[in-house]
Design an enzyme around this catalytic site. Structure first.
Site, PDB file in Angstrom:
ATOM      1  N   THR A   1      -9.504  -0.104   3.447  1.00  0.00           N
ATOM      2  CA  THR A   1     -10.077   0.143   4.864  1.00  0.00           C
ATOM      3  C   THR A   1      -9.011  -0.159   5.909  1.00  0.00           C
ATOM      4  O   THR A   1      -8.458  -1.325   5.776  1.00  0.00           O
ATOM      5  CB  THR A   1     -11.303  -0.624   5.282  1.00  0.00           C
ATOM      6  OG1 THR A   1     -12.283  -0.510   4.240  1.00  0.00           O
ATOM      7  CG2 THR A   1     -11.999  -0.399   6.553  1.00  0.00           C
TER       8      THR A   1
ATOM      9  N   ASP B   1       0.861  -1.048  -0.114  1.00  0.00           N
ATOM     10  CA  ASP B   1       0.170  -0.292  -0.085  1.00  0.00           C
ATOM     11  C   ASP B   1       0.820   1.391  -0.081  1.00  0.00           C
ATOM     12  O   ASP B   1       1.764   1.482   0.766  1.00  0.00           O
ATOM     13  CB  ASP B   1      -0.927  -0.025   1.311  1.00  0.00           C
ATOM     14  CG  ASP B   1      -2.043   1.117   1.433  1.00  0.00           C
ATOM     15  OD1 ASP B   1      -2.557   1.621   0.144  1.00  0.00           O
ATOM     16  OD2 ASP B   1      -2.470   1.333   2.371  1.00  0.00           O
TER      17      ASP B   1
ATOM     18  N   ALA C   1     -11.441   4.781   2.514  1.00  0.00           N
ATOM     19  CA  ALA C   1     -12.912   4.427   2.222  1.00  0.00           C
ATOM     20  C   ALA C   1     -13.502   4.031   3.673  1.00  0.00           C
ATOM     21  O   ALA C   1     -14.617   3.631   3.760  1.00  0.00           O
ATOM     22  CB  ALA C   1     -13.050   3.274   1.384  1.00  0.00           C
TER      23      ALA C   1
HETATM   24  N1  PH4 Z   1      -4.682   3.263   3.277  1.00  0.00           N
HETATM   25  C1  PH4 Z   1      -4.030   3.109   4.668  1.00  0.00           C
HETATM   26  C2  PH4 Z   1      -2.943   3.689   4.870  1.00  0.00           C
HETATM   27  C3  PH4 Z   1      -2.322   3.339   6.034  1.00  0.00           C
HETATM   28  O1  PH4 Z   1       1.321   4.541   6.826  1.00  0.00           O
HETATM   29  P1  PH4 Z   1       0.118   3.970   7.461  1.00  0.00           P
HETATM   30  O2  PH4 Z   1       0.243   2.404   7.781  1.00  0.00           O
HETATM   31  O3  PH4 Z   1      -0.681   4.699   8.663  1.00  0.00           O
HETATM   32  O4  PH4 Z   1      -0.953   3.906   5.885  1.00  0.00           O
HETATM   33  O5  PH4 Z   1      -4.180   3.272   1.994  1.00  0.00           O
HETATM   34  C4  PH4 Z   1      -6.150   3.809   2.939  1.00  0.00           C
HETATM   35  O6  PH4 Z   1      -6.515   4.222   2.008  1.00  0.00           O
HETATM   36  C5  PH4 Z   1      -6.973   3.503   4.494  1.00  0.00           C
HETATM   37  O7  PH4 Z   1      -8.172   4.587   4.550  1.00  0.00           O
HETATM   38  P2  PH4 Z   1      -8.969   4.741   5.881  1.00  0.00           P
HETATM   39  O8  PH4 Z   1      -8.086   5.665   6.719  1.00  0.00           O
HETATM   40  O9  PH4 Z   1     -10.374   5.623   5.383  1.00  0.00           O
HETATM   41  O10 PH4 Z   1      -9.268   3.513   6.443  1.00  0.00           O
HETATM   42 ZN    ZN Z   2      -4.569   4.782   0.920  1.00  0.00          ZN
END
Ligand code: PH4
Ligand code: ZN
Length: 307
Positions: free
Chosen positions: A254, A82, A212
């Site tokens: 999510t 991600d 989302a």
């Molecule tokens: N993501 C999650 C990103 C998480 O650096 P990190 O581990 O904090 O990054 O790509 C989303 O799109 C999640 O969306 P949300 O906050 O609405 O659940």
């Molecule tokens: Zn994201």
């Protein structure tokens, strides 16, 4: 079975449903997601950010997914990077066994984003690994925003068409008004569905909705009842998710909802028994809450019983 992101999302694109892509940072989150997919009989994408990989170690992240997918061999699972921030980060992930990667060069100008994304696509496709890219900025749109401000933030459908054709990217995350975290909208929730439909018409590939999380009322209540503070939080309503799927979204990210659901349960145990220090007593209710939430989202997106 561990499969490429393409295998899961091409089918979703053809059959018009959404697949949940859930972030994990530890075994508890990951195993709850697998248990939910098993209960709902759904394909699933599990994803780790660079931060999650740093926290867990890449071998452990991949190892846990492999072990759990051999425990549930009938579930198609993709392991996705991600928000990969560089070519090297994507290379490390695919060499370690990820079956899908995101290269997020959306903060660069269009040409630079295209150049970096194309390089990652060329490398990843040699491994049979699918690639996601992003266009536009993840930001909420206010009611009083004017057209040129909106155009500066959100995806440009015509650019999306060129980007997909030239980069040969497999999935695209269009900025249509969502943002990460628990505070997505100042006023009423608002997404640019018309823009989404235009992007889908011009690209016809699986599209991805970042940011989302919905912050459902019962999860919020659970967190607040333990003395937590989520003042001003607002997520993407369930009906918006379903409208987004109708408009061409096939992968729905999510993370925040899962975090809040898990930690609310941990807080409950801590509040109810200040002598408790058995980790299992904290984490078991957290896992159950995450599983319930993931099953609920899979059903909302329409990927239950799609195996
Ligand atoms: N993501 C999650 C990103 C998480 O650096 P990190 O581990 O904090 O990054 O790509 C989303 O799109 C999640 O969306 P949300 O906050 O609405 O659940
Ligand atoms: Zn994201």
């Amino acid at each position: 079975m561990l499969v490429s992101g393409n295998e899961i999302l091409q089918k979703a694109n053809k059959e018009y449903y959404g697949v949940g892509a859930f972030n994990f940072v530890n075994y508890e989150m990951l195993s709850s997601i697998f248990e939910a997919a098993n209960e709902a009989n759904a394909p699933i994408i599990v994803q780790a950010s660079e931060g999650a990989i740093k926290y867990l170690g890449i071998e452990l992240a991949v190892g846990m997914v492999k072990i759990l997918s051999s425990k549930y061999p009938h579930i198609p699972v993709a392991l996705h990077l991600d928000h990969g921030t560089s070519f090297e980060s994507c290379k490390n992930a695919l060499e370690a066994g990820f079956t899908s990667v995101m290269i997020d060069a959306s903060h660069h100008q269009f040409d630079k984003n295209l150049e970096i994304t194309s390089k990652v696509v060329q490398m990843a496709h040699k491994y049979g690994v699918s690639v996601e890219a992003e266009l536009g900025r993840l930001m909420g749109i206010e009611d009083n925003i004017n057209v040129s401000e909106k155009d500066a933030v959100l995806i440009n459908p015509k650019e999306a068409e060129v980007f997909v054709k030239e980069s040969k990217v497999d999935f695209l995350a269009p900025a249509i008004g969502t943002s990460h975290g628990a505070f997505k909208f100042k006023g009423e929730p608002k997404l640019d569905f018309e823009r989404l439909e235009e992007v889908k018409k011009l690209t016809n590939i699986p599209l991805v909705l970042h940011g989302a999380s919905s912050i459902p009322e019962y999860i919020k209540e659970s967190f607040l009842s333990t003395g937590g503070d989520l003042k001003g939080s607002k997520g993407v309503p369930f009906e918006f998710l379903q409208e987004a799927v109708r408009g061409g979204i096939n992968k729905i990210n999510t993370d925040t909802d899962l975090r809040i659901a898990f930690i609310a349960e941990v807080r409950k145990v801590a509040n109810n028994d200040n002598t408790q220090f058995d980790l299992r007593k904290f984490f078991t209710p957290g896992k159950d809450a995450v599983k319930k939430l993931v099953v609920e989202r899979i059903k909302i997106l329409g990927s239950d019983n799609k195996i």
